[in-house]
Design a protein around this motif. Structure first.
Motif, mmCIF file in Angstrom:
data_model
loop_
_atom_site.group_PDB
_atom_site.id
_atom_site.type_symbol
_atom_site.label_atom_id
_atom_site.label_comp_id
_atom_site.label_asym_id
_atom_site.label_seq_id
_atom_site.Cartn_x
_atom_site.Cartn_y
_atom_site.Cartn_z
ATOM 1 N N LEU A 146 3.126 53.800 -45.548
ATOM 2 C CA LEU A 146 4.136 53.310 -46.589
ATOM 3 C C LEU A 146 4.374 51.927 -46.268
ATOM 4 O O LEU A 146 4.552 50.990 -47.270
ATOM 5 C CB LEU A 146 5.074 53.903 -47.074
ATOM 6 N N ASP A 147 4.801 51.763 -45.259
ATOM 7 C CA ASP A 147 5.225 50.225 -44.572
ATOM 8 C C ASP A 147 4.295 49.150 -44.732
ATOM 9 O O ASP A 147 4.423 48.159 -45.304
ATOM 10 C CB ASP A 147 5.756 50.350 -43.230
ATOM 11 N N ALA A 148 2.965 49.658 -44.536
ATOM 12 C CA ALA A 148 1.740 48.700 -44.552
ATOM 13 C C ALA A 148 1.623 48.375 -46.153
ATOM 14 O O ALA A 148 1.479 47.261 -46.552
ATOM 15 C CB ALA A 148 0.763 49.175 -43.963
ATOM 16 N N ARG A 149 1.627 49.519 -46.955
ATOM 17 C CA ARG A 149 1.529 49.219 -48.376
ATOM 18 C C ARG A 149 2.694 48.405 -48.855
ATOM 19 O O ARG A 149 2.356 47.344 -49.743
ATOM 20 C CB ARG A 149 1.574 50.535 -49.152
ATOM 21 N N GLU A 150 4.026 48.495 -48.525
ATOM 22 C CA GLU A 150 5.118 47.551 -49.061
ATOM 23 C C GLU A 150 4.896 46.269 -48.549
ATOM 24 O O GLU A 150 5.045 45.464 -49.467
ATOM 25 C CB GLU A 150 6.220 48.138 -48.334
ATOM 26 N N LEU A 156 3.294 58.559 -39.050
ATOM 27 C CA LEU A 156 2.061 57.904 -39.508
ATOM 28 C C LEU A 156 2.145 57.819 -41.085
ATOM 29 O O LEU A 156 1.496 56.633 -41.449
ATOM 30 C CB LEU A 156 1.023 58.966 -39.485
ATOM 31 N N GLU A 157 2.836 58.702 -41.838
ATOM 32 C CA GLU A 157 2.978 58.443 -43.180
ATOM 33 C C GLU A 157 3.803 57.363 -43.542
ATOM 34 O O GLU A 157 3.656 56.459 -44.478
ATOM 35 C CB GLU A 157 3.383 59.987 -43.839
ATOM 36 N N GLN A 158 4.855 57.068 -42.583
ATOM 37 C CA GLN A 158 5.761 56.176 -43.034
ATOM 38 C C GLN A 158 5.162 54.752 -42.597
ATOM 39 O O GLN A 158 5.322 53.742 -43.294
ATOM 40 C CB GLN A 158 7.028 56.194 -41.992
ATOM 41 N N ALA A 202 1.931 39.971 -41.026
ATOM 42 C CA ALA A 202 2.300 40.176 -39.673
ATOM 43 C C ALA A 202 2.654 41.968 -39.701
ATOM 44 O O ALA A 202 2.284 42.777 -38.750
ATOM 45 C CB ALA A 202 3.080 39.566 -38.971
ATOM 46 N N TYR A 203 3.435 42.154 -40.440
ATOM 47 C CA TYR A 203 4.053 43.568 -40.834
ATOM 48 C C TYR A 203 3.155 44.559 -41.186
ATOM 49 O O TYR A 203 2.909 45.750 -40.425
ATOM 50 C CB TYR A 203 5.201 43.643 -41.956
ATOM 51 N N VAL A 204 2.102 44.098 -41.981
ATOM 52 C CA VAL A 204 0.863 44.854 -42.431
ATOM 53 C C VAL A 204 -0.033 45.145 -41.190
ATOM 54 O O VAL A 204 -0.331 46.476 -40.958
ATOM 55 C CB VAL A 204 0.290 44.273 -43.501
ATOM 56 N N LEU A 205 -0.418 43.988 -40.566
ATOM 57 C CA LEU A 205 -1.240 44.421 -39.327
ATOM 58 C C LEU A 205 -0.584 45.070 -38.196
ATOM 59 O O LEU A 205 -1.137 45.837 -37.563
ATOM 60 C CB LEU A 205 -1.419 42.966 -38.640
ATOM 61 N N SER A 206 0.780 44.930 -38.007
ATOM 62 C CA SER A 206 1.351 45.951 -36.825
ATOM 63 C C SER A 206 1.301 47.269 -37.188
ATOM 64 O O SER A 206 0.759 48.060 -36.431
ATOM 65 C CB SER A 206 2.879 45.382 -36.730
ATOM 66 N N ILE A 218 -1.171 52.703 -37.110
ATOM 67 C CA ILE A 218 -2.031 53.758 -37.698
ATOM 68 C C ILE A 218 -3.485 53.836 -37.067
ATOM 69 O O ILE A 218 -3.799 55.253 -36.650
ATOM 70 C CB ILE A 218 -2.286 53.510 -39.267
ATOM 71 N N ARG A 219 -4.062 52.843 -36.442
ATOM 72 C CA ARG A 219 -5.385 53.085 -35.861
ATOM 73 C C ARG A 219 -5.274 53.800 -34.639
ATOM 74 O O ARG A 219 -6.021 54.569 -34.384
ATOM 75 C CB ARG A 219 -5.920 51.677 -35.622
ATOM 76 N N ASP A 220 -4.273 53.704 -34.029
ATOM 77 C CA ASP A 220 -3.863 54.161 -32.490
ATOM 78 C C ASP A 220 -3.819 55.845 -32.807
ATOM 79 O O ASP A 220 -4.165 56.548 -32.074
ATOM 80 C CB ASP A 220 -2.833 53.531 -31.811
ATOM 81 N N GLN A 221 -2.796 56.127 -33.941
ATOM 82 C CA GLN A 221 -2.685 57.329 -34.097
ATOM 83 C C GLN A 221 -3.896 58.315 -34.617
ATOM 84 O O GLN A 221 -4.118 59.456 -34.267
ATOM 85 C CB GLN A 221 -1.515 57.430 -35.254
#
Length: 524
Positions: free
Chosen positions: A344-348, A339-341, A312-316, A321-324
């Protein structure tokens, strides 16, 4: 079959009298006129009892007694003499004689003595078989079973060398354990002869007995086998139906103690126990794999929850990112740091999912192909992640992990041990009624060992149950437990050269201590 008795006396009339009287009682009698002739007979019949005179030409009864006890330790010896000096009696009893009877003897006294001697012979043979069998079944570890089989067989059959051969994945016999082989060439020879017996199983399912004057047509002439002058050999195929488990090979090199029919009969009984032990070992391995998957099933709901949160965290973050990116296309201002953060959060989150999947795959593996050194904390943290949903809902989990402890093996089985201990601790706390609900996992290095303790504040275990905790199929969880978790955990730990112990005080929790051979990361 009637019991075999060897009567040794230089007086022909005495031999005939004993033969007549004992055959009336249903015994099978063999005669020898002196000690040297008796030794030749021993090579052929392996009697349960020897009745010998003391004073005979070429070899005294006392010397024969020593030879019998060396060649056939289980065989009983009654010494009959007309010269029953105290010194003679003492020497005979010290040498292992069952009893000393004076000539001329009372036949009823002789009957009684013979019956008691043969009773002890049968009892000793049965006791030896029971001890060997107990050694086979006392180990639940397939890796240690071949050693137990070889050592027990050598002791029971008084063999100079024993080899256990089992088929590899291509079906070729390979030596899995041996004891007493004189050379690698001798082991190769036994394997080649065993292959011939196995190849003939479809037609001839009998074991092979090779001895001086006794050949097995499947193996060829004795003089061409290369066993050595006077050597004897038993090759006993181990099979369940059409499935070949292996071959048990037993070798005696001395012509004074060759294998006979009675040894073959005893090997048949022993081999039935060996087959059962090997099958039990195979089933134990399958149960270990099943228990590992059952452990995964037990924590499946928690694993699903663990994956769902980072997913859910990755999807959020991907949605953000898509909106940006859409805003960028429209020429709008976008905060690049945000955007960069988000990336990184999605990668984590993706890494978190990857870790969980890796933990599951590691736990589900049934092989131990990775036999190198690995960080103990890798396996422990994996176990903590897998068991998290079971533990955090029921207790406060506290850890104190020493860094840099390396253990040899594969992380998956080690993780399984600690998943089992953590889940058991959580379930124990759930059954208790205390307000302090804590599971503590600590590690430390101590004299070449990694010491890991898993403790809980549950209700504890009664002293009557503690000795049974590691027995297969013993469980305190009723129908919800298999009773295999702790048994399999101990097998895993012992396979890695370690040990597992438990101490508990009712009302004051339980502590499981695992010790594993280790080396420090700094040692390379």
């Amino acid at each position: 079959m009637p019991e075999q008795i060897l009567v040794v006396d230089d007086e022909r009339d005495m031999r005939l009298l004993l033969r007549y009287q004992l055959e009336l009682e249903g015994y099978a009698i063999t005669e020898a006129s002196d000690g040297k002739a008796a030794l030749r007979v021993l090579r052929e019949c392996s009697p349960g009892l020897v009745i010998t005179d003391v004073r005979m030409p070429f070899m005294s009864g006392l010397e024969l007694l020593h030879e019998v006890k060396q060649a056939l330790p289980a065989t009983e010896v009654i010494v009959a003499t007309g010269y029953a000096e105290v010194e003679t009696a003492i020497e005979c009893m010290r040498a292992g004689a069952f009893d000393l009877i004076r000539k001329p003897f009372d036949i009823h006294e002789m009957y009684s003595c013979v019956a008691r001697a043969l009773d002890r012979y049968r009892l000793n043979v049965s006791a030896d078989l029971v001890r060997a069998s107990q050694a086979f079944f006392s180990t639940n570890e397939l890796e240690r079973l071949p050693q137990a089989i070889v050592e027990g067989s050598q002791s029971l059959l008084a063999a100079d060398a024993v080899v256990l051969l089992m088929p590899d994945v291509q079906g070729r016999l390979q030596q899995v354990h041996e004891r007493g082989l004189a050379s690698e060439a001798e082991g190769t020879l036994l394997r080649e002869l065993a292959e011939k017996v196995v190849h003939a199983l479809a037609i001839d399912r009998t074991p092979a007995l090779v001895a001086p004057g006794l050949e097995d047509r499947r193996l060829g002439p004795n003089r061409e086998l290369g066993l050595g002058m006077g050597a004897s050999l038993i090759l006993y195929p181990l099979a369940v139906g059409e499935r070949v488990l292996g071959v048990l090979g037993l070798l005696r090199r001395e012509s004074s103690r060759i294998f006979g029919k009675k040894d073959l009969d005893r090997t048949a009984v022993l081999s039935s126990h060996v087959v059962l032990a090997l099958e039990n070992g195979r089933l134990a391995c399958q149960l270990a794999a099943s228990e590992r998957l059952a452990t995964l099933g037990q924590v499946a709901a928690g694993i699903g929850h663990e994956i769902n949160n980072p997913a859910a965290y990755v999807l959020s973050n991907l949605g953000f990112i898509r909106d940006q990116l859409a805003a960028l296309r429209r020429g709008a201002q976008v905060d690049m740091d945000e955007l960069e953060q988000a990336v990184l959060d999605a990668r984590e989150g993706a890494h978190r999912i990857s870790d969980i999947v890796r933990d599951m795959r590691s736990l589900a593996r049934t092989d131990d192909e990775d036999r190198g050194w690995f960080d103990l904390n890798e396996a422990i943290r994996s176990a903590l992640r897998i068991a998290r949903i079971e533990t955090t809902q029921r207790a406060d989990v506290k850890t104190q992990l020493a860094e840099g402890l390396l253990v040899r093996g594969s992380p998956g089985p080690v993780s399984q041990v600690f998943v089992n201990l953590l889940v058991n601790a959580a379930q124990a706390i759930a059954e208790g009624d205390g307000t302090r609900r804590e599971i503590r996992l600590t590690t430390r290095g101590e004299a070449g060992l990694a010491i890991i303790e898993v403790s809980d504040t549950g209700p504890g275990i009664s002293s009557e149950l503690l000795p049974r905790l590691f027995q297969p199929f013993f469980t305190t969880k009723g129908s919800t437990g298999t009773g295999l978790g702790l048994s399999i955990s101990r097998n895993i730990v012992r396979r890695l050269g370690g040990e597992i112990a438990v101490r508990s005080v009712p009302g004051d929790g339980t502590v499981f201590t695992v010790s594993l051979p280790t080396r420090l990361l700094a040692d390379g």
